[in-house]
Motif scaffolding. Structure first.
Motif, PDB file in Angstrom:
ATOM      1  N   ARG A 237      32.652 -34.192 -50.188  1.00 51.37           N
ATOM      2  CA  ARG A 237      32.020 -34.045 -48.872  1.00 51.37           C
ATOM      3  C   ARG A 237      31.594 -35.389 -48.283  1.00 51.37           C
ATOM      4  NH1 ARG A 237      29.348 -29.708 -51.983  1.00 51.37           N
ATOM      5  NH2 ARG A 237      30.546 -27.808 -51.598  1.00 51.37           N
ATOM      6  N   ASP A 238      31.484 -36.412 -49.146  1.00 45.40           N
ATOM      7  CA  ASP A 238      31.104 -37.749 -48.672  1.00 45.40           C
ATOM      8  C   ASP A 238      32.310 -38.656 -48.426  1.00 45.40           C
ATOM      9  OD1 ASP A 238      28.390 -37.109 -48.852  1.00 45.40           O
ATOM     10  OD2 ASP A 238      28.303 -37.681 -50.968  1.00 45.40           O
ATOM     11  N   LEU A 239      33.511 -38.150 -48.666  1.00 45.53           N
ATOM     12  CA  LEU A 239      34.724 -38.944 -48.499  1.00 45.53           C
ATOM     13  C   LEU A 239      35.348 -38.669 -47.127  1.00 45.53           C
ATOM     14  CD1 LEU A 239      36.124 -38.622 -52.136  1.00 45.53           C
ATOM     15  CD2 LEU A 239      34.906 -40.564 -51.095  1.00 45.53           C
ATOM     16  N   PRO A 240      36.289 -39.494 -46.698  1.00 46.55           N
ATOM     17  CA  PRO A 240      36.754 -39.445 -45.296  1.00 46.55           C
ATOM     18  C   PRO A 240      37.416 -38.134 -44.857  1.00 46.55           C
ATOM     19  CG  PRO A 240      37.414 -41.499 -46.346  1.00 46.55           C
ATOM     20  CD  PRO A 240      36.875 -40.633 -47.422  1.00 46.55           C
ATOM     21  N   ASN A 241      38.190 -37.482 -45.743  1.00 45.46           N
ATOM     22  CA  ASN A 241      38.973 -36.326 -45.318  1.00 45.46           C
ATOM     23  C   ASN A 241      38.222 -35.014 -45.486  1.00 45.46           C
ATOM     24  OD1 ASN A 241      41.487 -37.695 -44.676  1.00 45.46           O
ATOM     25  ND2 ASN A 241      41.650 -38.089 -46.872  1.00 45.46           N
ATOM     26  N   LYS A 242      38.669 -34.023 -44.721  1.00 44.73           N
ATOM     27  CA  LYS A 242      38.157 -32.672 -44.873  1.00 44.73           C
ATOM     28  C   LYS A 242      38.466 -32.188 -46.298  1.00 44.73           C
ATOM     29  CE  LYS A 242      39.236 -30.030 -41.455  1.00 44.73           C
ATOM     30  NZ  LYS A 242      40.055 -29.158 -40.548  1.00 44.73           N
ATOM     31  N   PRO A 243      37.463 -31.812 -47.091  1.00 49.48           N
ATOM     32  CA  PRO A 243      37.746 -31.397 -48.469  1.00 49.48           C
ATOM     33  C   PRO A 243      38.597 -30.129 -48.521  1.00 49.48           C
ATOM     34  CG  PRO A 243      35.395 -31.841 -48.169  1.00 49.48           C
ATOM     35  CD  PRO A 243      36.016 -31.803 -46.806  1.00 49.48           C
ATOM     36  N   VAL A 244      39.542 -30.114 -49.454  1.00 46.76           N
ATOM     37  CA  VAL A 244      40.347 -28.927 -49.719  1.00 46.76           C
ATOM     38  C   VAL A 244      39.967 -28.441 -51.116  1.00 46.76           C
ATOM     39  CG1 VAL A 244      42.675 -28.035 -50.093  1.00 46.76           C
ATOM     40  CG2 VAL A 244      42.217 -29.597 -48.185  1.00 46.76           C
ATOM     41  N   TYR A 245      39.242 -27.336 -51.164  1.00 47.66           N
ATOM     42  CA  TYR A 245      38.668 -26.853 -52.407  1.00 47.66           C
ATOM     43  C   TYR A 245      39.686 -26.048 -53.214  1.00 47.66           C
ATOM     44  CZ  TYR A 245      34.358 -28.166 -50.035  1.00 47.66           C
ATOM     45  OH  TYR A 245      33.391 -28.872 -49.370  1.00 47.66           O
ATOM     46  N   VAL A 246      39.629 -26.219 -54.525  1.00 52.91           N
ATOM     47  CA  VAL A 246      40.457 -25.411 -55.424  1.00 52.91           C
ATOM     48  C   VAL A 246      39.681 -24.143 -55.744  1.00 52.91           C
ATOM     49  CG1 VAL A 246      41.748 -25.325 -57.568  1.00 52.91           C
ATOM     50  CG2 VAL A 246      41.450 -27.517 -56.388  1.00 52.91           C
ATOM     51  N   LEU A 247      40.164 -23.022 -55.227  1.00 58.75           N
ATOM     52  CA  LEU A 247      39.480 -21.740 -55.395  1.00 58.75           C
ATOM     53  C   LEU A 247      39.973 -20.998 -56.628  1.00 58.75           C
ATOM     54  CD1 LEU A 247      39.575 -20.557 -51.672  1.00 58.75           C
ATOM     55  CD2 LEU A 247      37.819 -21.921 -52.826  1.00 58.75           C
ATOM     56  N   GLY A 248      41.232 -21.211 -56.978  1.00 61.57           N
ATOM     57  CA  GLY A 248      41.802 -20.530 -58.133  1.00 61.57           C
ATOM     58  C   GLY A 248      43.016 -21.271 -58.650  1.00 61.57           C
ATOM     59  N   ASN A 249      43.226 -21.220 -59.958  1.00 64.98           N
ATOM     60  CA  ASN A 249      44.403 -21.852 -60.557  1.00 64.98           C
ATOM     61  C   ASN A 249      44.685 -21.191 -61.892  1.00 64.98           C
ATOM     62  OD1 ASN A 249      45.222 -24.860 -62.268  1.00 64.98           O
ATOM     63  ND2 ASN A 249      46.553 -23.836 -60.825  1.00 64.98           N
ATOM     64  N   ALA A 250      45.948 -20.924 -62.141  1.00 57.72           N
ATOM     65  CA  ALA A 250      46.348 -20.334 -63.420  1.00 57.72           C
ATOM     66  C   ALA A 250      47.793 -20.684 -63.710  1.00 57.72           C
ATOM     67  CB  ALA A 250      46.167 -18.819 -63.395  1.00 57.72           C
ATOM     68  N   THR A 251      48.110 -20.723 -64.987  1.00 59.91           N
ATOM     69  CA  THR A 251      49.448 -21.056 -65.464  1.00 59.91           C
ATOM     70  C   THR A 251      49.881 -20.027 -66.487  1.00 59.91           C
ATOM     71  OG1 THR A 251      48.994 -23.413 -65.137  1.00 59.91           O
ATOM     72  CG2 THR A 251      50.835 -22.846 -66.589  1.00 59.91           C
ATOM     73  N   ALA A 252      51.176 -19.708 -66.493  1.00 60.05           N
ATOM     74  CA  ALA A 252      51.699 -18.744 -67.456  1.00 60.05           C
ATOM     75  C   ALA A 252      53.077 -19.178 -67.941  1.00 60.05           C
ATOM     76  CB  ALA A 252      51.786 -17.353 -66.829  1.00 60.05           C
ATOM     77  N   VAL A 253      53.372 -18.861 -69.193  1.00 68.64           N
ATOM     78  CA  VAL A 253      54.697 -19.079 -69.786  1.00 68.64           C
ATOM     79  C   VAL A 253      55.023 -17.860 -70.639  1.00 68.64           C
ATOM     80  CG1 VAL A 253      56.084 -20.461 -71.371  1.00 68.64           C
ATOM     81  CG2 VAL A 253      54.476 -21.605 -69.826  1.00 68.64           C
ATOM     82  N   TRP A 254      56.183 -17.258 -70.395  1.00 67.83           N
ATOM     83  CA  TRP A 254      56.643 -16.118 -71.197  1.00 67.83           C
ATOM     84  C   TRP A 254      57.907 -16.449 -71.981  1.00 67.83           C
ATOM     85  CZ3 TRP A 254      56.370 -11.666 -67.010  1.00 67.83           C
ATOM     86  CH2 TRP A 254      55.018 -11.367 -66.734  1.00 67.83           C
ATOM     87  N   ASN A 255      58.613 -17.487 -71.570  1.00 67.51           N
ATOM     88  CA  ASN A 255      59.904 -17.805 -72.190  1.00 67.51           C
ATOM     89  C   ASN A 255      60.291 -19.236 -71.847  1.00 67.51           C
ATOM     90  OD1 ASN A 255      60.384 -16.308 -69.417  1.00 67.51           O
ATOM     91  ND2 ASN A 255      62.123 -17.699 -69.676  1.00 67.51           N
ATOM     92  N   ARG A 256      61.247 -19.793 -72.560  1.00 64.79           N
ATOM     93  CA  ARG A 256      61.867 -21.052 -72.155  1.00 64.79           C
ATOM     94  C   ARG A 256      63.256 -20.781 -71.599  1.00 64.79           C
ATOM     95  NH1 ARG A 256      64.055 -24.024 -69.740  1.00 64.79           N
ATOM     96  NH2 ARG A 256      64.508 -26.231 -70.068  1.00 64.79           N
TER      97      ARG A 256
END
Length: 397
Positions: A237-256
């Motif tokens: 919030r103190d930096l020059p750009n409009k903040p883009v917040y990370v609301l959710g993140n997830a990763t999945a692997v079922w196979n190669r």
């Protein structure tokens, strides 16, 4: 997606970090630059965009398809001494998968500013593409498939496209709609590599390379570097750009290997998407713009279904008549995607950067009005890894 249970710890991370800077460099064709030089140019620009200096960076994430210890020479080249390091390599989804561990590192106080970056001179490199393919097969053996010398990754996606057609009545015209929509967005983006007009008939008449995928169903082979900087929300919030917040993140692997998929028409984006939405407390209907990893046209259809934007088997109808093109029902891959903007080996970081630019209102002619939420989705291998990020402005917190 409400049935997914989110731990209190993950829910507490929602909105705790924000992307403060993004940059790309050399997208398209940049002869004379190495992978490292493209990475470094993007990294310096992203740090400057965040209003920071390289000396402020104490967290670092990167990955490469052609080097197993890529983090170390990259840290050396950039002159960093990070306290948090992540070199997890999951293919093109890596740079979206890096988000959640970086958020945890920030929240714990291990570091204060995380730089995530990538660079590849895949198009211009003097090291031949055949040699690159050979080296990747050595580094990433797939014993049950390589014995038959398939044209990977292309033939894996062609197999999936064929099954989707058989099972749900999807047509080559539906696939062509994806390519044409990407090109229409690219035409509005000065940074896009392929901007010439293209229609459905052009795609259907193009050279077949692995049935049912034509050359126009396949992503670009380009050069390019991309980077972003993640900091704690209060600092953003103190930096020059409009903040883009990370609301959710997830990763999945079922196979190669694609041959190990339980269902060729369903990817683990079902899992990464459901978990990311649950962490964010949002649903597909709440998302304003969608950036999907479109290495091939079938990817876009699969991910629209698996992430919940339409039911399984209905993505063909969803994209008909410009459904995901400018002016359509859902803005998808607003930069032109990997099909028409940039694809230097791994595309995931560019999907995330475009999501940030849309949220910051920096899209120029391609800007979607009133964007407050965005989804960026990465894919790695042959539908092997999936990572989903839900981003938002302050209004979405």
């Amino acid at each position: 997606m409400s049935h997914v249970q989110v731990s209190p710890g993950l829910r507490a991370l929602r909105g705790s970090a924000a992307i403060a800077g993004v940059a790309t460099f050399g997208c398209g064709e940049t002869p004379g630059f190495t992978d490292m030089e493209l990475l470094a140019q993007a990294a310096h620009r992203a740090v400057a965009d965040a209003g920071l200096r390289m000396s402020d960076i104490d967290g670092f994430c990167t990955a490469s398809a052609s080097a197993t210890m890529w983090t170390m020479p990259a840290i050396e080249y950039l002159g960093l001494r990070p306290r948090y390091i992540d070199g997890t390599m999951l293919g093109g989804s890596s740079f979206i998968a890096h988000l959640l561990p970086a958020m945890m590192a920030l929240q714990s106080g291990q570091c204060n500013a995380v730089l995530v970056c990538y660079g590849s001179a895949q198009r211009s490199a003097t090291f031949g593409r055949r040699e690159v393919v050979a080296s990747r097969r050595f580094l990433d053996p797939q014993p049950y498939e390589m014995a038959y010398d398939p044209m990977l990754p292309l033939s894996a996606y062609a197999l999936v496209a064929s099954r989707h057609m058989h099972q749900y009545g999807t047509t080559r015209r539906h696939l062509a709609e994806v390519a044409v929509a990407a090109r229409a967005w690219a035409a509005l983006n000065p940074e896009a590599f392929a901007r010439d007009p293209m229609n459905i008939e052009d795609v259907l008449a193009s050279r077949m390379v692995s049935d049912p995928l034509s050359v126009r169903d396949c992503c670009l082979v380009s050069d390019g570097g991309g980077a972003y900087v993640l900091v704690r929300a209060e600092r953003a919030r103190d930096l020059p750009n409009k903040p883009v917040y990370v609301l959710g993140n997830a990763t999945a692997v079922w196979n190669r290997q694609v041959s190990a998929m339980h269902d060729l028409t369903t990817t683990c984006a079902q899992e990464s998407g459901a978990n990311a939405f649950a962490m964010a407390g949002l649903a597909p209907k709440d998302i304003d713009v969608v950036q999907l990893y479109d290495a091939f046209t079938i990817n876009t259809l699969l991910f629209l279904e698996d992430l919940g934007f339409c039911d399984k088997g209905e993505a063909g109808a969803f994209v008909e008549n410009g459904g995901i093109a400018p002016g359509g029902r859902l803005p998808v891959n607003t930069n032109g995607g990997g099909l028409s903007c940039v694809h230097p080996g791994m595309y995931g970081i560019f999907a995330l950067i475009e999501a940030v630019r849309q949220l910051r209102g920096e899209g120029g002619a391609r800007q979607v009005a009133g964007v407050t939420t965005a989804l960026a989705h990465g894919n790695g291998g042959t539908l092997s890894s999936q990572a989903t990020a839900i981003l938002g402005l302050e209004q979405a917190l």
